[in-house]
Enzyme design. Structure first.
Site, short mmCIF file in Angstrom:
data_model
loop_
_atom_site.label_atom_id
_atom_site.label_comp_id
_atom_site.label_asym_id
_atom_site.label_seq_id
_atom_site.Cartn_x
_atom_site.Cartn_y
_atom_site.Cartn_z
N ASP A 67 -77.02 -25.98 -36.22
CA ASP A 67 -77.49 -24.60 -36.86
C ASP A 67 -78.42 -24.43 -38.04
O ASP A 67 -77.90 -25.32 -38.51
CB ASP A 67 -76.01 -23.90 -36.85
N HIS A 105 -87.06 -23.99 -35.39
CA HIS A 105 -86.77 -25.06 -34.78
C HIS A 105 -87.68 -26.20 -34.00
O HIS A 105 -87.30 -27.37 -34.31
CB HIS A 105 -87.24 -24.25 -33.14
N LEU A 114 -78.53 -46.92 -27.75
CA LEU A 114 -77.80 -45.24 -27.67
C LEU A 114 -77.56 -44.41 -26.08
O LEU A 114 -79.43 -44.08 -25.68
CB LEU A 114 -78.77 -44.84 -28.53
C1 FPP Z 1 -79.48 -22.86 -33.68
O1 FPP Z 1 -79.99 -22.58 -35.00
C2 FPP Z 1 -80.56 -23.89 -32.76
C3 FPP Z 1 -80.48 -23.72 -31.86
C4 FPP Z 1 -79.92 -22.45 -30.33
C5 FPP Z 1 -81.84 -24.32 -30.99
C6 FPP Z 1 -82.17 -26.41 -31.67
C7 FPP Z 1 -83.19 -26.63 -31.23
C8 FPP Z 1 -84.02 -27.33 -31.66
C9 FPP Z 1 -83.93 -28.21 -32.83
C10 FPP Z 1 -85.30 -27.85 -31.35
C11 FPP Z 1 -85.47 -29.30 -30.42
C12 FPP Z 1 -84.91 -29.78 -29.77
C13 FPP Z 1 -84.66 -30.86 -29.20
C14 FPP Z 1 -83.14 -31.92 -28.91
C15 FPP Z 1 -85.95 -31.31 -28.24
P1 FPP Z 1 -80.36 -20.72 -35.16
O2 FPP Z 1 -81.24 -20.61 -34.42
O3 FPP Z 1 -78.86 -20.94 -34.47
O4 FPP Z 1 -80.24 -20.77 -36.40
P2 FPP Z 1 -79.38 -19.88 -37.71
O5 FPP Z 1 -78.22 -19.40 -37.19
O6 FPP Z 1 -79.92 -20.03 -38.68
O7 FPP Z 1 -80.08 -17.95 -36.75
#
Ligand code: FPP
Length: 254
Positions: free
Chosen positions: A29, A46, A140
């Site tokens: 997050d 992201h 892994l």
């Molecule tokens: C949550 O942060 C994150 C996500 C919903 C997306 C996670 C995706 C990645 C890390 C990118 C690619 C991953 C792989 C495995 C290739 P948020 O957007 O909810 O953050 P916030 O709460 O600060 O808005």
């Protein structure tokens, strides 16, 4: 172990190599906040989060973790603006294609938990190709939770069990904790020992609801794009300092 050894020397934290968690699950997050704090579009968060994924996968392999589950996209994440969901899906697809040689080199086996049928054809194809190509790897297990929701997973398993009972293939008394687990996306994986959540929220957000029954939870204020191998070492050290009782009492107190 070069990187991890260096962190252990710098911090003075020495991990017990015999008590490395077998399965680590992470709620990644804080990508959006990381970007907003810098005046950048959320998608940049992201993209930076993807760099953290690369570091953490490598570190888990080095540490001898058996399985790493990453909460990559929840069933609720579709409520975000289309521009953002498209960008995350595009990033997952690019990563799946670009990282395949590295996954092979590091003996990582890719799998997915979640409803793949609702993803785009091209993403499904990229994922299936990498899952197939890495299926013989023995290091892994990288389990990406994509279009995943814990309640939906439990409902899906329950429906399948009902179907089998109605067909006469399964007796209700044979539905046990073990057999129920085998109907989940995570069938054949051990339950997570350690659940890490970045960016400080104290909730589980519909992630692995059944599987985290006895997971140790470690929350950091650090936003996912800023999370480092050192944070991972700190999380594991904290885990190793805990007494896991599974509802019992420590043997010394008996
Ligand atoms: C949550 O942060 C994150 C996500 C919903 C997306 C996670 C995706 C990645 C890390 C990118 C690619 C991953 C792989 C495995 C290739 P948020 O957007 O909810 O953050 P916030 O709460 O600060 O808005």
């Amino acid at each position: 172990m070069a990187e991890i050894d260096q962190i252990q020397q710098e911090t003075g934290i020495m991990l017990d190599s015999k008590r490395i968690p077998k399965h680590i699950a992470i709620i990644m997050d804080g990508n959006g906040r990381w970007a907003t704090q810098r005046g950048l579009p959320r998608v940049m968060g992201h993209m930076q989060g993807y760099e953290t994924v690369r570091k953490v996968v490598r570190a888990c392999g080095e540490l001898g973790v058996n399985c790493l589950t990453l909460y990559t996209f929840s069933t609720e994440n579709w409520r975000r603006p289309k521009e953002e969901t498209d960008a995350i899906m595009g990033l997952i697809e690019t990563a799946t294609r670009e990282e395949l040689p590295e996954l092979m080199e590091n003996n990582v086996r890719l799998r997915v938990s979640g409803c793949m049928a609702e993803l785009s054809e091209s993403l499904q194809q990229a994922l299936m190709e990498s899952i197939q190509a890495t299926s013989g790897n023995t290091g892994l297990v990288l389990n990406l939770a994509i279009n995943y929701g814990g309640r939906m997973e439990i409902l899906r398993a329950t429906r399948e069990i009902c179907r089998r009972v109605l067909a006469g293939d399964l007796r209700p008394e044979d539905v046990t904790e073990e057999s129920f687990s085998s109907f989940l996306y995570t069938a054949e994986l051990p339950d997570p020992d350690l659940l890490i959540r970045t960016a400080g929220e104290l909730r589980v957000s519909n992630f692995l609801l059944w599987q985290i029954a006895y997971a140790e939870i470690w929350v950091t204020q650090t936003l996912w794009p800023d999370f480092t191998e050192k944070d991972l070492v700190c999380a594991i050290a904290d885990y190793q300092g805990r007494v896991r009782k599974f509802g019992s009492v420590p043997s010394a107190d008996r």
